[in-house]
Design an enzyme around this catalytic site. Structure first.
Site, short mmCIF file in Angstrom:
data_model
loop_
_atom_site.label_atom_id
_atom_site.label_comp_id
_atom_site.label_asym_id
_atom_site.label_seq_id
_atom_site.Cartn_x
_atom_site.Cartn_y
_atom_site.Cartn_z
N LYS A 106 0.86 -1.18 0.00
CA LYS A 106 0.00 0.00 0.00
C LYS A 106 0.89 1.21 0.00
O LYS A 106 2.04 1.15 0.45
CB LYS A 106 -0.87 0.01 1.26
CG LYS A 106 -2.09 0.89 1.15
CD LYS A 106 -3.15 0.20 0.33
CE LYS A 106 -4.53 0.75 0.53
NZ LYS A 106 -5.54 -0.29 0.27
N1 GLU Z 1 -7.42 -0.06 -2.80
C1 GLU Z 1 -8.19 -1.25 -3.00
C2 GLU Z 1 -8.15 -2.11 -1.74
O1 GLU Z 1 -7.96 -1.61 -0.66
C3 GLU Z 1 -7.80 -2.01 -4.27
C4 GLU Z 1 -6.36 -2.38 -4.39
C5 GLU Z 1 -5.99 -2.90 -5.78
O2 GLU Z 1 -6.84 -2.96 -6.64
O3 GLU Z 1 -4.82 -3.25 -5.95
O4 GLU Z 1 -8.40 -3.29 -1.78
#
Ligand code: GLU
Length: 420
Positions: A106
């Site tokens: 992240k």
């Molecule tokens: N931000 C989204 C999550 O928290 C999607 C992450 C992604 O698609 O890689 O799952």
């Protein structure tokens, strides 16, 4: 509302509970409670008035035992290393539960995007991508949208990253980022994917519980991508949205708030407050809304020791990442409120991100029906794995979801051993 304790500590508490329940190998426990890499970058960006502002960005890569690091980028003033660590770990569990060949990461930038012009946002995004450099890559670490980031921002990341590559490699590198606009290699169904996933899970839960969703009432926290899509997809099913909260405040209407009308209003005004067909309520009244279902789809740590005693529903389905802290979780369970945990319930987004990544690699375009049916299949399989594990271990669904993820990770670590 402000977080009381470290978010990463909350993850470790959840992790320890599952690791104890399944007797996770103590050595593998040591590995998985740490992140693999933590990148902090500081970079200057020229503002529209000619001045220079410094920004702090992060990318935390929690684990890549199952495949490339994967996870979104968040633009928010509350972004810090502790939050990004927690969000990265949740991505590792999420991709493992969904059986994707991906790990967890992240990132984000600590700033308020609402205070910047589109031109400034573009320069901030491009400069952040440049600062991350080869710490991300199409076969290594693949960013995606998260809070306050969108397909336009993904298009800028794509363009910047490709510009940094040798020309011969650009055409085969579109999978550096997912959640792109369709014309730039995005996937059908990615925009609604997280909301769609929530609704698929809700429908399955309702079937299992012999609960009539068409007569259900619910309330939503957050009316961004996840909250608004979930609400719009629940409308044809017949479920009624009776309260909504965002940063601008909370509104309620026991007769129902139309999600499409509210979205039209919120898109125009940038907030839900002032919406004409509902009355304004305060946060505590909002949290006490009597309904069948609560869908937190905003920030983390919203259901805590202060607010969990107020929640008056049968089911909490977590659209947000980490909306319930450890105390909140315990209190809801003691009060007999079922929780469909974030790492299962909101996995639809990353599942369709995986589909986008695959389509780019194979140079294919799938139609919406294909994407939706594959999403449904993957998510329901994950749901069944978690449900069966909860029964097997006689535990709650969050712990069961962790056990599903940890079993898969434990298996690959044992199989491969530790170098050297
Ligand atoms: N931000 C989204 C999550 O928290 C999607 C992450 C992604 O698609 O890689 O799952």
């Amino acid at each position: 509302m402000k977080r009381k304790s470290s978010l990463y500590e909350n993850v470790i508490e959840q992790f320890n509970k599952a690791a104890d329940a399944m007797s996770l190998d103590p050595n593998i426990r040591k590995i998985l409670r740490e992140t693999v890499n933590e990148i902090t970058v500081h970079f200057p960006v020229r503002m529209d008035d000619g001045s220079i502002q410094m920004f702090r960005g992060y990318r935390v890569q929690h684990n890549n035992a199952l495949g490339p690091f994967k996870g979104g980028l968040r633009y928010h003033p509350a972004v810090d290393i502790d939050e990004v660590r927690a969000l990265a770990a949740w991505m590792t569990w999420k991709t493992a539960i969904a059986n994707l060949p991906l790990g967890g990461a992240k990132g984000g930038i600590q700033f308020d995007p609402k205070k910047h012009s589109p031109r400034e946002l573009e320069r901030i995004t491009r400069r952040f991508t440049y600062a991350l450099g080869s710490n991300i890559g199409p076969e290594y670490d693949i960013p995606a949208p998260d809070m306050n980031t969108n397909p336009q921002i993904m298009a800028w990341i794509l363009d910047t990253f490709l510009s940094m590559m040798p020309p011969q490699e650009r055409q085969s590198s579109f999978h550096i980022v997912t959640g792109k606009p369709i014309e730039s290699g995005g996937s059908q169904g990615r925009m609604k994917a997280t909301g769609q996933g929530l609704v698929y899970i809700l429908e399955r839960w309702a079937d299992d519980e012999v609960f009539d969703l068409s007569k259900a009432t619910y309330f939503v926290q957050g009316f961004g991508n996840v909250g608004s899509w979930a609400a719009r997809l629940l409308k044809p099913i017949g479920a009624k949205m009776i309260a909504v909260e965002d940063q601008s405040g909370a509104i309620s209407n026991p007769a129902g708030i139309d999600p499409d009308e509210l979205l039209e209003y919120a898109t125009k005004k940038g907030k839900i407050s002032g919406y004409p067909n509902a009355k304004v309520i305060d946060h505590f009244t909002y949290m006490q809304t009597v309904a069948d279902i609560f869908i937190p789809a905003a920030l983390e740590s919203q259901i805590t020791s202060d607010t969990a005693p107020l929640v008056n529903v049968k089911l909490v389905i977590e659209g947000a990442n980490g909306p319930t802290d450890s105390d909140g979780d315990r209190i809801l369970r003691e009060r007999g409120i079922h929780i469909l945990p974030d790492i299962l319930a909101n996995a639809g987004g990353v599942i369709v991100s995986y589909f986008e990544w695959l389509q780019n690699k194979r140079r294919e375009y799938w139609d919406l029906e294909e994407v939706d049916s594959k999403l449904h299949r993957k998510l329901i399989k994950a749901y069944v794995r978690v449900k069966e594990t909860a029964e097997e271990y006689e535990t709650d669904w969050r712990t069961a979801a962790y056990i599903v993820a940890l079993r898969r990770l434990e298996h690959v670590y044992k199989e491969r051993g530790i170098f050297p």
